[in-house]
Structures are given as structure tokens and as C-alpha cells.
Design a protein around this motif. Sequence first.
Motif, PDB file in Angstrom:
ATOM      1  N   GLY A 265     -12.504  13.469   8.732  1.00  0.00           N
ATOM      2  CA  GLY A 265     -13.422  14.495   9.231  1.00  0.00           C
ATOM      3  C   GLY A 265     -13.259  15.813   8.505  1.00  0.00           C
ATOM      4  N   ILE A 266     -12.023  16.230   8.302  1.00  0.00           N
ATOM      5  CA  ILE A 266     -11.773  17.486   7.584  1.00  0.00           C
ATOM      6  C   ILE A 266     -12.259  17.376   6.148  1.00  0.00           C
ATOM      7  CG2 ILE A 266      -9.951  18.974   6.663  1.00  0.00           C
ATOM      8  CD1 ILE A 266      -8.380  18.404   9.240  1.00  0.00           C
ATOM      9  N   THR A 267     -11.968  16.252   5.492  1.00  0.00           N
ATOM     10  CA  THR A 267     -12.369  16.072   4.095  1.00  0.00           C
ATOM     11  C   THR A 267     -13.878  16.083   3.946  1.00  0.00           C
ATOM     12  OG1 THR A 267     -10.359  14.787   3.712  1.00  0.00           O
ATOM     13  CG2 THR A 267     -12.109  14.589   2.068  1.00  0.00           C
ATOM     14  N   VAL A 268     -14.573  15.380   4.810  1.00  0.00           N
ATOM     15  CA  VAL A 268     -16.046  15.358   4.737  1.00  0.00           C
ATOM     16  C   VAL A 268     -16.604  16.751   4.964  1.00  0.00           C
ATOM     17  CG1 VAL A 268     -18.101  14.519   5.937  1.00  0.00           C
ATOM     18  CG2 VAL A 268     -16.272  12.927   5.348  1.00  0.00           C
ATOM     19  N   THR A 269     -16.059  17.474   5.915  1.00  0.00           N
ATOM     20  CA  THR A 269     -16.539  18.832   6.188  1.00  0.00           C
ATOM     21  C   THR A 269     -16.288  19.755   5.002  1.00  0.00           C
ATOM     22  OG1 THR A 269     -16.048  18.505   8.532  1.00  0.00           O
ATOM     23  CG2 THR A 269     -16.372  20.767   7.789  1.00  0.00           C
ATOM     24  N   VAL A 270     -15.105  19.684   4.425  1.00  0.00           N
ATOM     25  CA  VAL A 270     -14.772  20.549   3.284  1.00  0.00           C
ATOM     26  C   VAL A 270     -15.621  20.181   2.074  1.00  0.00           C
ATOM     27  CG1 VAL A 270     -12.933  21.102   1.635  1.00  0.00           C
ATOM     28  CG2 VAL A 270     -12.449  21.093   4.071  1.00  0.00           C
ATOM     29  N   MET A 271     -15.801  18.887   1.825  1.00  0.00           N
ATOM     30  CA  MET A 271     -16.595  18.459   0.663  1.00  0.00           C
ATOM     31  C   MET A 271     -18.066  18.838   0.827  1.00  0.00           C
ATOM     32  SD  MET A 271     -14.711  16.974  -1.593  1.00  0.00           S
ATOM     33  CE  MET A 271     -13.223  16.065  -1.847  1.00  0.00           C
ATOM     34  N   ALA A 272     -18.566  18.831   2.048  1.00  0.00           N
ATOM     35  CA  ALA A 272     -19.980  19.127   2.277  1.00  0.00           C
ATOM     36  C   ALA A 272     -20.286  20.609   2.121  1.00  0.00           C
ATOM     37  CB  ALA A 272     -20.384  18.665   3.673  1.00  0.00           C
ATOM     38  N   THR A 273     -19.286  21.459   2.187  1.00  0.00           N
ATOM     39  CA  THR A 273     -19.539  22.896   2.125  1.00  0.00           C
ATOM     40  C   THR A 273     -19.490  23.463   0.706  1.00  0.00           C
ATOM     41  OG1 THR A 273     -17.198  23.356   2.517  1.00  0.00           O
ATOM     42  CG2 THR A 273     -18.639  23.277   4.440  1.00  0.00           C
ATOM     43  N   GLY A 274     -19.096  22.685  -0.266  1.00  0.00           N
ATOM     44  CA  GLY A 274     -18.981  23.209  -1.629  1.00  0.00           C
ATOM     45  C   GLY A 274     -19.735  22.353  -2.629  1.00  0.00           C
ATOM     46  N   LYS A 275     -19.901  22.908  -3.826  1.00  0.00           N
ATOM     47  CA  LYS A 275     -20.544  22.112  -4.864  1.00  0.00           C
ATOM     48  C   LYS A 275     -19.532  21.138  -5.452  1.00  0.00           C
ATOM     49  CE  LYS A 275     -19.932  25.771  -8.232  1.00  0.00           C
ATOM     50  NZ  LYS A 275     -20.565  26.573  -9.248  1.00  0.00           N
ATOM     51  N   ILE A 276     -20.026  20.027  -5.976  1.00  0.00           N
ATOM     52  CA  ILE A 276     -19.164  18.938  -6.418  1.00  0.00           C
ATOM     53  C   ILE A 276     -18.899  19.044  -7.921  1.00  0.00           C
ATOM     54  CG2 ILE A 276     -18.922  16.437  -6.575  1.00  0.00           C
ATOM     55  CD1 ILE A 276     -18.945  17.464  -3.718  1.00  0.00           C
ATOM     56  N   THR A 277     -17.653  19.344  -8.254  1.00  0.00           N
ATOM     57  CA  THR A 277     -17.139  19.237  -9.617  1.00  0.00           C
ATOM     58  C   THR A 277     -15.775  18.578  -9.502  1.00  0.00           C
ATOM     59  OG1 THR A 277     -16.020  21.361  -9.598  1.00  0.00           O
ATOM     60  CG2 THR A 277     -18.317  21.373 -10.342  1.00  0.00           C
ATOM     61  N   ILE A 278     -15.256  18.091 -10.601  1.00  0.00           N
ATOM     62  CA  ILE A 278     -13.970  17.390 -10.553  1.00  0.00           C
ATOM     63  C   ILE A 278     -12.874  18.319 -10.037  1.00  0.00           C
ATOM     64  CG2 ILE A 278     -12.178  16.314 -11.956  1.00  0.00           C
ATOM     65  CD1 ILE A 278     -14.386  15.086 -13.644  1.00  0.00           C
ATOM     66  N   LEU A 279     -12.857  19.532 -10.542  1.00  0.00           N
ATOM     67  CA  LEU A 279     -11.837  20.479 -10.112  1.00  0.00           C
ATOM     68  C   LEU A 279     -11.991  20.843  -8.637  1.00  0.00           C
ATOM     69  CD1 LEU A 279      -9.420  22.114 -11.010  1.00  0.00           C
ATOM     70  CD2 LEU A 279     -10.961  23.940 -11.686  1.00  0.00           C
ATOM     71  N   SER A 280     -13.221  21.024  -8.199  1.00  0.00           N
ATOM     72  CA  SER A 280     -13.430  21.389  -6.796  1.00  0.00           C
ATOM     73  C   SER A 280     -13.082  20.225  -5.864  1.00  0.00           C
ATOM     74  CB  SER A 280     -14.865  21.854  -6.550  1.00  0.00           C
ATOM     75  OG  SER A 280     -15.767  20.777  -6.700  1.00  0.00           O
ATOM     76  N   VAL A 281     -13.302  18.981  -6.293  1.00  0.00           N
ATOM     77  CA  VAL A 281     -12.953  17.823  -5.470  1.00  0.00           C
ATOM     78  C   VAL A 281     -11.444  17.767  -5.274  1.00  0.00           C
ATOM     79  CG1 VAL A 281     -12.887  15.301  -5.411  1.00  0.00           C
ATOM     80  CG2 VAL A 281     -14.990  16.467  -6.060  1.00  0.00           C
ATOM     81  N   ILE A 282     -10.688  17.965  -6.342  1.00  0.00           N
ATOM     82  CA  ILE A 282      -9.225  17.946  -6.245  1.00  0.00           C
ATOM     83  C   ILE A 282      -8.736  19.088  -5.349  1.00  0.00           C
ATOM     84  CG2 ILE A 282      -7.081  18.239  -7.557  1.00  0.00           C
ATOM     85  CD1 ILE A 282      -8.553  16.805  -9.891  1.00  0.00           C
ATOM     86  N   ASN A 283      -9.281  20.273  -5.562  1.00  0.00           N
ATOM     87  CA  ASN A 283      -8.907  21.411  -4.716  1.00  0.00           C
ATOM     88  C   ASN A 283      -9.271  21.162  -3.255  1.00  0.00           C
ATOM     89  OD1 ASN A 283      -7.807  22.892  -6.789  1.00  0.00           O
ATOM     90  ND2 ASN A 283      -9.704  24.009  -7.221  1.00  0.00           N
TER      91      ASN A 283
END
Length: 110
Positions: free
Chosen positions: A19-37
Motif C-alpha cells: 500500500g505504501i509503495t503504490v501510494t508513493v509510486m503514484a504520486t511521482g513521475k516514473i524514472t529509474i532513479l525515482s523508482v529506486i528512491n
Amino acid sequence: MITKQERFERRAKILLFIGITVTVMATGKITILSVINNLFYSAFLWAVLWFMYVFFRDLSIALGWKKPEFELPQHPREDAEMDIKREEMDRDWDINPANPASPIYEEDFR
């Protein structure tokens, strides 16, 4: 043997992280660096929330708001009764072959 609460907590840990991961991923743009962060940020949030849950669960048990799942002696008298019972059981298992109450009693011993 795994208790019902342990099974629930295992599932809750996984669902909380997802749930936390889906929420965090949905709030930002998707790049490799942002996914890892975002994964590290999700893991950090999960650890903080789970620590708070475990802390307050143990605190409620310690303060007596919730009874533990196992029996605890409530009074020193109960401890003394348990010691007496233990001594009686030890006396029942006397291994003297001359004692008729002994499990290894032999009539022909004398």
C-alpha cells in the motif's frame, strides 16, 4: 505452531508495504532513479509504521490494557504453590528401590 495473530501480522506487513509503495509510486513521475528512491522511501515509511504498531502493542500489554496470550503468576502465593507442587512431584518420583512408592520398587530387594 503459528497463531492466528502471527498470520494476520505477516499479511499486514506485506499489505502495508504494498500500500505504501503504490501510494508513493503514484504520486511521482516514473524514472529509474525515482523508482529506486521511492522504494527506499516506502521501506522507511513501512519500518516507521510497523515499529509504531509493535511499540504500542507491547506498551498496551505492559500497561495491562490487553491481557497477554499466556498465563502469568499473579501473586507470590501462586509461585509458592507451584514450588510445593514441584516438590511433591519430585518426591513421587523417588528412585529408591526399597521404597514401595518408587516406580522401580523391587520386593526382593530386602
